[in-house]
Design an enzyme around this catalytic site. Structure first.
Site, mmCIF file in Angstrom:
data_model
loop_
_atom_site.group_PDB
_atom_site.id
_atom_site.type_symbol
_atom_site.label_atom_id
_atom_site.label_comp_id
_atom_site.label_asym_id
_atom_site.label_seq_id
_atom_site.Cartn_x
_atom_site.Cartn_y
_atom_site.Cartn_z
ATOM 1 C CG ASP A 15 -1.031 -0.559 0.780
ATOM 2 O OD1 ASP A 15 0.192 -0.371 0.743
ATOM 3 O OD2 ASP A 15 -1.707 -0.865 -0.223
ATOM 4 C CD GLU A 187 3.861 4.656 -2.316
ATOM 5 O OE1 GLU A 187 3.318 4.860 -3.403
ATOM 6 O OE2 GLU A 187 4.447 3.594 -2.042
HETATM 7 C C1 6LW Z 1 -0.313 1.868 -2.445
HETATM 8 C C2 6LW Z 1 0.923 2.607 -2.232
HETATM 9 C C3 6LW Z 1 1.786 1.481 -2.106
HETATM 10 O O1 6LW Z 1 -1.380 2.624 -2.817
HETATM 11 O O2 6LW Z 1 1.404 0.535 -2.978
HETATM 12 O O3 6LW Z 1 2.942 0.635 -0.308
HETATM 13 C C4 6LW Z 1 0.163 0.912 -3.484
HETATM 14 N N1 6LW Z 1 2.609 1.444 -1.158
HETATM 15 O O4 6LW Z 1 0.987 3.371 -1.098
HETATM 16 C C5 6LW Z 1 -0.699 -0.293 -3.641
HETATM 17 O O5 6LW Z 1 -0.675 -1.093 -2.491
#
Ligand code: 6LW
Length: 525
Positions: A15, A187
């Site tokens: 991330d 996300e």
């Molecule tokens: C993070 C979400 C994800 O919050 O995995 O890559 C979760 N995406 O965006 C935890 O790293």
């Protein structure tokens, strides 16, 4: 041009979020249950990165006690505005809502100190901040869709943040649910403004094999956002599981002083089958603009193994990074060391090593056991620790650990025996919460009593060789643990592996101390 080999941050660095201030780039990644949390990296050229601190490094900033592995600190966003660095993040699985969920930290110096968290009180994960040219500040993030059309559908929401009170104000807007019909886990949103157009970058597909990067744009910050017809604009999911880099997603953009654009994002390197023990790592990808849209890795369409970075991305002199520490010793004070959920007040620096007070907590507890470790950043690496430890009972153990989680880890420990009071070395694999002894043997005393023990973790691909010896004897193999059982593909969760030291009295009170004279981390050439 300087060639840089991907990943730019090997080992568990998921991330990634990036921002530039003049000649300086800063980058932060997620850390879940590890403490200190949210490492801050600095670079002048996008090629050489040096860690300059952690945003969460004081007792009292957060409470992570009881939060199980892969909860804790999720995807942060780092931004700079008007002399202040802003970091928004989520503390997941904290049951007390007044001290959990989304929060913001600020600092004038990114190496710290960072403020205490201000809790924002919104649902969901992956918060991000956007400072518009008109002075308005917008918080956005991801949450499960309020009226889902399918399982794991999420929505990207937006609300204005009053920077004076740190409170959200005004109406909420839902901006995005992913580009693809049926997309799960839209996300990791980030908003940018380029000219008069607002761009929303977001991941989708879930942070595993189907991960992808999509982009949408709008004339207004509150939307409506229209997706790029080329979406997803970057993914490796169509390459199959046999490819060397999988799970490409969760990107953040930065513009260099020369007007070139770059993305940092996460992906995993598989080896020994579909396993990625190093976890989700940070990669660099060039970005070009065509027809008002960002094109990731133009001409290639996949994450390059080597990226040619022009000298013009640096606006000032590039500091030469410090030489790698001598002979692989990781001394106390090295920013690679992390513990679990709170300060390592059980550990005292002692020359090149540590004195570890045994704690009743074990690696199976979601607390702060006497544990310190570093990320496994190389597939082939030798970790060596010289341990002085005289266990007072069979409950007392100290040694090396390969850690995925409370339920999944391997230890190579020195322990006492009830029969003759002598010492033994034992390799134990706790897999899915069930412990199995992989190997064990006696450690005979020397003429003057117990001698220092050399413990070795010889990691070669998916073979985690465990070796031990006391005194001057050469370390001899005790067992080999199968790395394929330890990565997040097998064990679940979001993490890569940590390699470290542990000292526990397995629930019993203890005043014993284990001294780790030296901890070496030596990648194979
Ligand atoms: C993070 C979400 C994800 O919050 O995995 O890559 C979760 N995406 O965006 C935890 O790293």
């Amino acid at each position: 041009m300087t060639p840089v080999r991907n990943p730019i941050l090997p080992g568990c660095h998921p991330d990634p979020t990036i921002c530039r201030v003049g000649a300086d780039y800063y980058l932060v990644t997620s850390t879940f249950e590890y403490f200190p949390g949210l490492p801050v990296f600095h670079s002048r050229d996008l090629v050489h990165w040096v860690q300059i601190g952690h945003a969460l490094d004081r007792p009292g900033q957060l409470d992570m006690q009881g939060i199980a592995s892969s909860g804790g600190l999720y995807a942060p966003t780092l931004r700079y505005h008007d002399g202040v660095f802003w970091l928004v993040c989520t503390l997941v699985d904290q049951q007390d809502r007044a001290r959990g969920g989304n929060f913001v930290l600020t600092a004038t110096d990114p190496s710290g100190p960072w403020s205490d968290p201000v809790w924002l009180g919104e649902d969901g994960i992956d918060p991000s901040l956007f400072f518009d040219d008109d002075g308005r500040v917008w918080l956005h993030g991801t949450r499960l869709a309020r009226e889902p059309e399918w399982h794991d559908q999420t929505e990207v929401w937006l609300r204005e943040l009053d920077p004076a009170t740190m409170r959200l104000t005004g109406p909420e807007h839902v901006l995005w649910r992913g580009a693809v019909l049926g997309a799960v886990w839209a996300e990791g949103p980030h908003l940018y403004r380029v000219g008069d157009t607002y761009y929303l970058l977001a991941a989708e597909g879930g942070t595993e094999f189907h991960h992808a990067v999509s982009v949408a744009r709008s004339d207004s910050v509150t939307g409506p956002y229209v997706g790029n017809r080329a979406n997803p604009v970057l993914t490796h999911r169509h390459l199959g599981r046999g490819t060397d880099v999988v799970g490409v997603g969760h990107a953040d953009l930065v513009e260099a002083p020369d007007g070139s654009w770059w993305a940092v994002l996460l992906a995993m390197r598989t080896y020994g089958g579909y396993h990625y023990n190093l976890g989700r790592e940070t990669f660099l990808v060039p970005v070009a603009w065509e027809d008002g849209w960002p094109v990731f890795a133009p001409g290639q369409g996949r994450v390059p193994e080597v990226v040619e970075v022009p000298a013009t991305v640096a606006a000032g002199p590039v500091a030469t990074p410090p030489p790698p520490p001598e002979a692989g010793v990781v001394p106390p004070g090295d920013l690679r060391w992390t513990g679990l959920r709170g300060p390592a007040d059980f550990a005292t620096p002692d020359g090149e090593g540590w004195r570890l007070r045994l704690r009743p907590e074990t690696l199976a507890d979601a607390g702060t056991p006497s544990f310190l470790g570093v990320r496994q950043q190389h597939r082939d690496v030798t970790v060596r620790a010289v341990l002085r430890f005289d266990p007072a009972s069979p409950d007392e153990q100290a040694g090396l650990v390969v850690r995925q989680s409370e339920k999944d880890h391997v230890v190579l420990v020195v322990t006492g025996t009830s029969e003759d009071g002598g010492r033994r070395v034992r390799a134990v694999h706790r897999k899915g919460g069930v412990a199995t002894v992989l190997g064990e043997r006696a450690l005979p005393d020397g003429p003057d009593g117990p001698e220092p023990v050399t413990l070795v973790l010889q990691v070669r691909g998916q073979d985690y060789g465990l070796l031990a010896a006391s005194g001057d004897d050469p370390p001899a193999p005790l067992a080999v643990a199968d790395g394929r059982t330890l990565d997040s593909v097998s064990a679940g969760g979001f993490l890569g592996l940590w390699l470290g030291v542990v000292a526990t009295s397995n629930g019993a009170p203890s005043s014993s101390v284990a001294t780790v004279e030296r901890f070496e981390y030596e990648p194979s050439a």
